[in-house]
Scaffold this active site. Structure first.
Site, PDB file in Angstrom:
ATOM      1  N   SER A 108       1.011  -1.261   0.003  1.00 47.00           N
ATOM      2  CA  SER A 108      -0.147  -0.030  -0.054  1.00 47.00           C
ATOM      3  C   SER A 108       1.058   1.183  -0.069  1.00 47.00           C
ATOM      4  CB  SER A 108      -0.789  -0.054   1.313  1.00 47.00           C
ATOM      5  OG  SER A 108      -1.574   1.232   1.609  1.00 47.00           O
ATOM      6  N   SER A 109       0.181   2.433  -0.429  1.00 49.14           N
ATOM      7  CA  SER A 109       1.063   3.539  -0.368  1.00 49.14           C
ATOM      8  C   SER A 109       1.396   4.160   0.752  1.00 49.14           C
ATOM      9  CB  SER A 109       0.324   4.756  -1.540  1.00 49.14           C
ATOM     10  OG  SER A 109      -0.838   4.772  -1.056  1.00 49.14           O
ATOM     11  N   CYS A 110       0.599   3.743   1.674  1.00 46.16           N
ATOM     12  CA  CYS A 110       0.613   4.236   3.412  1.00 46.16           C
ATOM     13  C   CYS A 110       2.235   3.766   3.958  1.00 46.16           C
ATOM     14  CB  CYS A 110      -0.339   3.827   3.941  1.00 46.16           C
ATOM     15  SG  CYS A 110      -0.400   2.046   4.447  1.00 46.16           S
ATOM     16  N   TYR A 137      -0.377  -0.911  10.277  1.00 51.81           N
ATOM     17  CA  TYR A 137      -0.580  -1.630   9.221  1.00 51.81           C
ATOM     18  C   TYR A 137       0.608  -1.111   8.084  1.00 51.81           C
ATOM     19  CZ  TYR A 137      -2.582  -2.588   4.466  1.00 51.81           C
ATOM     20  OH  TYR A 137      -2.725  -2.863   2.863  1.00 51.81           O
ATOM     21  N   LYS A 141       3.296  -3.990   6.457  1.00 49.25           N
ATOM     22  CA  LYS A 141       3.416  -3.915   5.225  1.00 49.25           C
ATOM     23  C   LYS A 141       5.117  -3.964   5.006  1.00 49.25           C
ATOM     24  CE  LYS A 141      -0.066  -5.336   3.302  1.00 49.25           C
ATOM     25  NZ  LYS A 141      -0.093  -6.634   2.716  1.00 49.25           N
ATOM     26  N   HIS A 180     -12.812   2.514   2.908  1.00 45.86           N
ATOM     27  CA  HIS A 180     -12.202   3.460   2.606  1.00 45.86           C
ATOM     28  C   HIS A 180     -13.087   4.463   2.041  1.00 45.86           C
ATOM     29  CE1 HIS A 180      -8.926   0.276   2.034  1.00 45.86           C
ATOM     30  NE2 HIS A 180      -8.093   1.236   2.584  1.00 45.86           N
TER      31      HIS A 180
END
Ligand code: GFB
Length: 340
Positions: A108-110, A137, A141, A180
């Protein structure tokens, strides 16, 4: 990739996993290996090892993950870090033990620092503090990325990592407490229009910017990379363009045909101010997104469970559907009322 290759898609019932299965089948791969949660608990290392050793897939896509929007990430912090760490550790280590050479982990981009320069390049990983609302999270990742890199360096595996931007599309989660922003906006606008509400509530200030990628585009990129034999470093997957949350709400309202006004709920968090991925590394490999935001929202709206149930059993082909949806929008009428 041999068309008879055995491909394990972990998380095949989710939004990403189901899109991967669709794309793999479209590309002629029929030997897909899938297991539901009740058939195989990915949190159980012993069960995962036994399964992978018995099946020995040629390729693995890890689309299984505990995911959710800003509120779910913030509230269920322990579940997000524990479940994601365990799934990654079990499947990646199990794959290695079973001799699986090629694997893709979806992230994920987070994972990138909260305040890093925009657009976000892959090399910004671990260059600063993370966004607090999704730190557990993101840490899980990042651990998954480091697991892949470590098995590659120590054992010569080809375990690759793709980091998609915010995704949406068929099989999304429309639960307003855990979803989301995209599915939340679609459902809220739909229900507001059905009820004849005067306003739609949008969390936060509306100023954060997000990039949205239709999930079938992501699946296309992932299969493209596997087929091309990509075995390089971490790769961003995105559209290369973003919108503010206010602009997103306005676009969704336009697609759905809700004519009321927006009210911002400042008691809810904004999260990261901006998350726009630099996709030049992926573009250099010959891939770019095809589904534009307006088109993607129309397709997602059509597939949302509360709309799909109202449509005919045999849906018309996509161009006809898009005409139906835009006719409904113009008339401000419910989709159900405009379809035969
Ligand atoms: O999509 P979202 O929940 O997650 O929220 P993130 C994006 C932005 O939309 C935030 C705003 O600024 C929210 O405050 N927003 C407005 C809403 N209205 C709503 C609403 O009704 N529901 C929701 N959910 N948001 C997640 C991360 O971050 O994105 C995950 O927590 C993951 O770890 C995922 O990275 C892709 O983009 O802020």
């Amino acid at each position: 990739m041999n068309k008879h290759a055995k491909i394990f898609v972990a998380g095949h019932r989710g939004m990403v996993g189901s899109a991967l299965c669709r794309r793999l089948r479209e590309r002629g791969f029929e030997n897909l290996l899938t297991r539901t949660r009740s058939e195989l608990d990915l949190l159980d290392a012993r069960a995962v090892n036994a399964f992978l050793t018995a099946e020995r897939p040629d390729y693995i896509f890890i689309a299984a993950a505990k995911v959710g929007g800003i509120h779910a990430n913030n509230q269920f912090r322990a579940d997000f870090i524990y479940e994601n760490l365990m799934v990654e550790a079990n499947v990646i280590h199990g794959a290695h033990r079973a001799g699986v050479q090629r694997l893709m982990l979806l992230g994920s981009s987070c994972i990138y620092p909260r305040d890093c320069p925009q657009p976000i390049r892959e090399e910004y990983l671990l260059s600063g503090p993370l966004e607090p609302t999704n730190e557990p999270y993101a840490i899980a990742k990042i651990a998954g990325i480091k697991l892949c890199e470590s098995y590659n360096v120590q054992y010569g595996r080809q375990y690759i990592c793709t980091m998609p931007t915010n995704l949406y599309g068929p099989n999304d989660n429309y639960d307003l407490a855990t979803s989301h922003v995209m599915p939340a906006m679609i459902r809220k606008a739909h229900e507001a229009r059905e009820r004849g509400d005067a306003e739609l509530v949008v969390w936060g200030s509306g100023t954060p910017r997000r990039e949205f990628l239709y999930v079938d585009d992501l699946a296309d990129a992932c299969v493209h990379l596997m087929e091309a034999g990509y075995d390089g470093p971490l790769l961003n997957v995105g559209m290369g363009a973003d919108v503010s949350i206010r602009e997103l709400a306005e676009t969704v309202m336009d697609v759905v045909g809700f004519k009321g006004r927006i009210r911002f709920d400042s008691s809810k968090p904004d999260g990261t101010p901006r998350k726009l991925l630099d996709v030049s590394r992926l573009a250099a490999l010959g891939w770019r997104a095809r589904v534009g935001l307006g088109q993607g929202i129309r397709m997602a709206y059509r597939s949302a469970p509360f709309v799909a149930q109202q449509l005919p059993a045999q849906p018309p082909a996509l161009p006809a559907l898009l005409r139906v949806l835009s006719a409904g929008r113009a008339a401000g009428a419910a989709v159900a009322a405009t379809t035969p």
